[in-house]
Design an enzyme around this catalytic site. Sequence first.
Site, PDB file in Angstrom:
ATOM      1  N   SER A  68      72.831 102.163   7.448  1.00  0.00           N
ATOM      2  CA  SER A  68      71.433 101.545   8.536  1.00  0.00           C
ATOM      3  C   SER A  68      73.273 101.631   9.653  1.00  0.00           C
ATOM      4  O   SER A  68      73.762 101.198   9.665  1.00  0.00           O
ATOM      5  CB  SER A  68      70.935 100.187   7.973  1.00  0.00           C
ATOM      6  N   SER A 113      73.332  98.317  11.124  1.00  0.00           N
ATOM      7  CA  SER A 113      73.224  97.394  11.988  1.00  0.00           C
ATOM      8  C   SER A 113      74.908  96.604  11.435  1.00  0.00           C
ATOM      9  O   SER A 113      75.343  95.750  12.267  1.00  0.00           O
ATOM     10  CB  SER A 113      72.942  96.116   9.933  1.00  0.00           C
ATOM     11  N   LYS A 124      78.964  94.155   6.771  1.00  0.00           N
ATOM     12  CA  LYS A 124      78.701  93.299   7.535  1.00  0.00           C
ATOM     13  C   LYS A 124      80.462  92.748   7.867  1.00  0.00           C
ATOM     14  O   LYS A 124      81.081  93.445   7.002  1.00  0.00           O
ATOM     15  CB  LYS A 124      78.117  92.329   7.137  1.00  0.00           C
ATOM     16  N   SER A 158      70.585  93.528  12.393  1.00  0.00           N
ATOM     17  CA  SER A 158      71.330  93.043  10.964  1.00  0.00           C
ATOM     18  C   SER A 158      70.440  91.976  10.106  1.00  0.00           C
ATOM     19  O   SER A 158      70.294  90.848  10.086  1.00  0.00           O
ATOM     20  CB  SER A 158      72.379  93.077  11.580  1.00  0.00           C
TER      21      SER A 158
END
Length: 247
Positions: free
Chosen positions: A41, A43, A104, A195
């Site tokens: 993705s 994010s 992350k 995100s």
Amino acid sequence: MAVKSRKQSGGIGETVSVIIQALLLALVIRTFLFQPFSIPSGSMRPTLLEGDYLFVTKWAYGYSNASFPFNPPLFSGRIFGSEPERGDVVVFKYPPQPSLDYIKRVIGLPGDRVQMRDGQLYLNGEPVPRELVRQINDPDITEMNRPVDVYRETLPNGVSYETLDLIPNSIGDNTREFVVPEGHYFMMGDNRDNSTDSRFSVGYVPAENLVGRANIIFFSIAGGASPLEIWKWPTEVRFSRLFTWVR
């Protein structure tokens, strides 16, 4: 004929043995040393893009059940554990659904107070330095067909990285103050307005959920292409991103 049959049988047995040994070696490497990971993705844009393939260092934070394929309940806690640092880009098991891997940046350590105010990150009541450094007008990086503001944040330990600001005053730009519990971490994506992270459903990430630290991008391909589509490499491979370190 009997001798030939035995040779054929031995040859097949040796081939099977070599395959099994290779699979076991690959399992050991994946579990204890390096695990390949693809970015699913946007994010973590602009740091990581969809189509990036990277290696995750498994020993960086020690080992837990999350280190093993399928997350088996073998033991509790971590062995040979060490804490991540603020700013590390980390792969972890999504707490509400541990079968999913998320990636992350570590923003808050145990005991930290984390809050967003008008798009600025605050740690323990102090604003994290944030500087508008440029605009990006490249949909491959931003997923937007317009210029996007890029800010550079610098954490208290000196780690510096770029974040995207897609939407002023978005839902994640103003939050309550989060107090990170002992044994947990607060994670955020660099693409702050796109995100799902600890501000939302991810919540605080237990130390047991850490898989490893993202280290190096070994391949990157744009346009949603598969690495197996070799005929697309000349136009879609992001050659400038190959073998670059994740910062």
